[in-house]
Design an enzyme around this catalytic site. Structure first.
Site, PDB file in Angstrom:
ATOM      1  N   CYS A 572       4.622  34.762  13.412  1.00 33.44           N
ATOM      2  CA  CYS A 572       3.295  34.986  12.845  1.00 33.44           C
ATOM      3  C   CYS A 572       2.685  36.283  13.362  1.00 33.44           C
ATOM      4  O   CYS A 572       1.907  36.931  12.655  1.00 33.44           O
ATOM      5  CB  CYS A 572       2.369  33.810  13.132  1.00 33.44           C
ATOM      6  SG  CYS A 572       2.170  33.402  14.868  1.00 33.44           S
ATOM      7  N   HIS A 847      -1.825  31.506  17.625  1.00 27.56           N
ATOM      8  CA  HIS A 847      -1.359  31.739  16.261  1.00 27.56           C
ATOM      9  C   HIS A 847      -2.044  32.983  15.704  1.00 27.56           C
ATOM     10  O   HIS A 847      -3.211  33.238  16.011  1.00 27.56           O
ATOM     11  CB  HIS A 847      -1.679  30.522  15.382  1.00 27.56           C
ATOM     12  CG  HIS A 847      -1.308  30.701  13.941  1.00 27.56           C
ATOM     13  ND1 HIS A 847      -0.044  31.064  13.527  1.00 27.56           N
ATOM     14  CD2 HIS A 847      -2.057  30.568  12.803  1.00 27.56           C
ATOM     15  CE1 HIS A 847      -0.023  31.142  12.206  1.00 27.56           C
ATOM     16  NE2 HIS A 847      -1.227  30.853  11.746  1.00 27.56           N
TER      17      HIS A 847
END
Length: 896
Positions: A572, A847
């Protein structure tokens, strides 16, 4: 404001007012109306600053008509806060009305003068100087009447292929760099002399130029370009003035379809705005030597007292300012040299605070509900050990991190309301002017604030409980050996298939990683393998050199540039950066059009492979057919050249971006940059040494230069060094939960005391002051926020600063932070935000996502790995912001 333009739209205000009528907008949504009104206001401001009072009047009137339509909408009450954020409050619109009234007064006076003494016919409106000749001349547009065409309008006409461009710079300059447009040619400056006819000039042109010259009568318009002329009536001793005279007065056999125009700002402006449409975007306009100017540039601070020191900027200046408009507020003003900040704005009315609170509580409650549902699902899956597959579990955890971050932002909002209420109460204690009804409203607001604080405390306990469960899982993982560690995957399996074997245990752990490169990973490294041995998948891109596997997922009605990127095991961080770069229109156009292929360098470390893989991936993202694709090949290539990007560990998106920029630059570093002057400044010399006289499109777009000035406190001797940068890394204040971008900029560019500097004048060690300034602003300014730091109170463990940073979406003004030489450059100094790389979570688990404004749709979107969704501009600013992408380049559509 520029010199007033000639009146060209009408002869009276009544006719102008008729042009400002807007259509029936009752069927249009509020969002469309707000965006249109905002655009009208900005356009009106541009016309006003450009000196065109008629177009400014029409556009301002349209803005106020649009404002009236918005107020008459049935759902106006529910959107009142958004309207205020985007279009300003009553006071802001009153100031705009004052500006309009000044324009009305000026126009009335000018129209009255025009009726008394009519202006002569403008020569630009007479073809070839022969008034009254019948010819099929089309109705000229506004910019045609002015005799100038902006670079933006020229670019648009180049896309339409309706314009002939005559470049009258010297032939050597033209050869060094020129437009890539097929219908642009060189009329060399050395061939243009006064008194020539068009036929005589044509005879002296090259054979290829003669063919282009002959098309001047069939093109919709003809424009002239030199290096930097900005006036429709250039100086008489210039080549462009002579050429204009030849075409208008000494070309009797040709009737032009529209008045001949001059490119405003010339090639120097165009090359800055549209570098990908020039053969060599790194050339510089010729300048005359001026030793006095160079000497002034060497001395940045004549007085040591001109430098604002870090200690002058006290902690109190980082207090949150309560009335910040996220949607459209320009960058805030800097503190003054004594460190005194601007006074706070007046307190809001209680009724307005109540409306703000009602909207805020509704959003916060919705976030609470979503977080509670996701948390219950996550706990159930963690307890049972089954239910969701690895991918779904990872997405669920990512969702929780983002909802937790949003909850933290609502805490900031609640505190802001509390401060607003405190200011009203303080005012009440002084003036005693609150009515009984307002007192009750104040108590009601205060009660809801306390209730919200109790909920926030409960949510924090729940978050800590989730973090405790994750910590247990992480500890278990340390003793777990992946079944794939013994060797490479079997020939018939994809990389994701191999990951799933171990993901049943580590599905909750795929977020863990070290966003800082100095932290060693405890995870066992997964082996690399030869992709050439993989069986060929069905969905591949075939080229003469290699076979690429994007594993695309077909989607319906997917917009171009709105394709997601699969998470290949903690990628990510990479996906976030790639989406930000994909939404850089100039870079994307460079890749999609294959222009990059003409400038690939094969003599560097990466052998041109990185730019090839980035370009191939961007083409897939802009295909418009896929919901998501995989970046396996790019990940494999970058892993070959940087070990930390090989495995499935989480990495730092800033580190990836910095390394990727260097690779892309070296892959394209083939543009030769001759320096035309014998004497160059110290900053230019440092730039030349850095580039080794070869530049790239990446360098032109993303790289700037920093000037570091050291000044002796004893003799005031000043010494300067220069260093190139691809992004700015700004510290966040350690003692402030809320801060603003300009405050972080102030800290970064303020002076600091250093000890033991070897003063070249005093010939001994002295105390000195060091100060940074930007000596070269890049077209794309990347700002990195240093959220990760070593905490000395916790054995040097790395922690994350969760500061809520407020940053402008528009009009980031960099003027306060530039060196003297850059302040004189023609480069714009005001930037617009177009992308944000976000980090959610902590050092132990996080994230990355990206918020990007699409150049093709003019709207914000959220890129969360394979999921792409629309995003309201009011949600762009958040405490998750990690890397900001700003640009002063004009918006442009990415070609098919």
């Amino acid at each position: 404001m520029a010199k007033l333009k000639k009146l060209h739209m009408s002869s009276n205000l009544d006719d102008l007012e008729k042009m400002s009528i807007i259509p029936d907008l009752r069927s249009k949504g509020m969002k469309i109306l707000l965006n249109t009104a905002r655009k009208l206001y900005m356009t009106a401001e541009e016309y006003r600053l450009d000196g065109d009072e008629e177009l400014a009047y029409i556009t301002y009137m349209k803005y106020f008509n649009m404002l009236t339509a918005i107020h008459q909408k049935s759902d106006y009450a529910s959107h009142k806060t958004t309207v205020r954020q985007m279009l300003g409050d009553t006071e802001s619109n009153r100031r705009i009305m004052d500006t309009l009234e000044k324009i009305i007064h000026s126009l009335r006076h000018r129209y009255a003068q025009q009726h008394q003494a009519p202006e002569p016919i403008a020569p630009d409106l007479v073809s070839n100087g022969r008034a009254g000749v019948d010819s099929p001349i089309t109705q000229p547009t506004q910019y045609a009447r002015l005799g100038l065409i902006t670079c933006q309008d020229l670019y648009r006409r180049m896309q339409e292929k309706s314009v002939l461009v005559m470049d009258c710079r010297p032939s050597a300059d033209y050869e060094a760099s020129h437009l890539t447009y097929y219908c642009a040619f060189n009329v060399p400056e050395e061939l243009i002399t006064p008194g020539m006819s068009a036929g005589r000039l044509q005879a002296r042109l090259s054979s290829s130029a003669k063919a282009s010259w002959a098309s001047r009568s069939v093109k919709d318009s003809v424009v002239l370009m030199d290096w930097n002329t900005k006036d429709a009536q250039p100086a008489t001793n210039t080549a462009i003035s002579t050429l204009l005279d030849i075409l208008k007065n000494w070309d009797p056999d040709v009737t032009y379809r529209a008045p001949i125009q001059i490119v405003e700002g010339g090639y120097e402006y165009f090359i800055m705005m549209y570098p990908t449409h020039c053969t060599n975007p790194s050339v510089q306009a010729p300048q005359q030597n001026n030793n006095d100017i160079e000497t002034i540039d060497d001395i940045e601070y004549p007085s040591i007292h001109d430098i604002t020191m870090k200690e002058d900027i006290s902690a109190k200046d980082f207090r949150p300012r309560p009335d910040f408009n996220r949607a459209n507020k320009p960058a805030a003003t800097r503190v003054n040299e004594q460190g005194i900040s601007r006074p706070s704005p007046p307190a809001k009315p209680i009724a307005e605070i109540m409306r703000d609170q009602a909207e805020f509580l509704q959003r916060a409650e919705q976030n609470d509900e979503q977080l509670e549902r996701a948390s219950k699902m996550w706990k159930r899956q963690a307890a049972e050990g089954d239910g969701l597959n690895a991918t779904e579990d990872q997405e669920l955890h990512f969702r929780i991190l983002q909802l937790e971050s949003k909850a933290q932002d609502y805490i900031v909002e609640n505190n802001r309301l509390r401060e607003e209420l405190s200011r009203i109460q303080e005012l009440h204690n002084v003036t005693q002017q609150l009515s009984q009804k307002e007192v009750e409203a104040t108590r009601n607001i205060e009660s809801k604030i306390r209730e919200r604080q109790r909920l926030d405390e409960q949510h924090e306990l729940e978050r800590q409980d989730r973090e405790r469960l994750l910590a247990i899982a992480r500890e278990t993982k340390k003793h777990y050996k992946s079944p794939t560690a013994s060797g490479p995957p079997s020939p018939g399996r994809n990389l994701e298939d191999v990951h799933v074997v171990s993901d049943s245990l580590e599905s909750l752990l795929q977020l863990t990683g070290d966003p800082d490169p100095t932290i060693a990973s405890n995870k066992a490294e997964r082996p690399t393998f030869d992709r050439a041995m993989k069986p060929q998948p069905r969905n591949v891109e075939r080229t003469s050199q290699r076979v690429r596997d994007f594993s695309p997922v077909i989607g319906q009605n997917v917009g171009r540039g709105l394709t997601g990127l699969k998470n290949l095991g903690n990628t990510c961080y990479m996906n976030s950066i790639l989406q930000c770069l994909s939404n850089t229109p100039q870079l994307t156009e460079y890749c999609i059009s294959d222009k990059y292929k003409n400038y690939i360098s094969r003599s560097n470390k990466t052998n041109g492979q990185v730019i090839e893989e980035v370009a191939a991936l961007i083409k897939e993202l802009w295909n418009g057919q896929y919901k998501c694709v995989a970046s396996r090949d790019l990940r494999y290539v970058v892993g070959q050249y940087q070990k930390i990007f090989r495995g499935v560990d989480q990495q730092d998106s800033h580190e990836f971006l910095t390394i990727l920029m260097d690779w892309l630059h070296s892959d394209l570093q083939t543009l030769h940059v001759p320096r035309q002057r014998e004497m160059i400044s110290a900053s230019e010399k440092a730039w030349l040494e850095f580039t080794k006289a070869k530049e790239s499109m990446i360098l032109h777009l993303f790289y700037g230069q920093m000037k570091s000035t050291v000044k002796c406190v004893a003799c005031h001797k000043e010494s300067a060094t220069y260093e190139s940068f691809s992004n700015l890394s700004l510290e966040l204040p350690p003692n402030s939960n809320v801060c603003q971008l300009n405050q972080c900029m102030d800290m970064y560019f303020s002076g600091e005391r250093i000890h033991g500097w070897n003063c070249p004048s005093c010939k001994t060690k002295r105390d000195a002051i060091k100060k940074l300034d930007i000596s070269k602003l890049p077209p794309v300014l990347v700002v990195h926020l240093k959220r990760f730091y070593a905490d000395p109170s916790n054995s040097g463990a790395y922690m994350k600063k969760q500061n809520y940073l407020r940053f402008p979406l528009e009009n980031l003004d960099m003027n306060p932070y530039i060196a003297r030489a850059e302040s004189r450059a023609v480069t714009p100094k005001t930037y617009q935000l177009y992308a944000v790389s976000n980090h959610y979570g902590t050092m132990e688990g996080g994230h990355y996502t990206a918020f990007c404004k699409s150049a093709n749709y003019g709207k914000w979107f959220k890129f969360d790995d394979q999921v792409v969704s629309a995003l309201d501009s009011s949600n762009v600013v958040s405490s998750a912001a990690y890397i900001l992408f700003y640009t002063w380049l004009p918006p442009m559509q990415v070609p098919l």
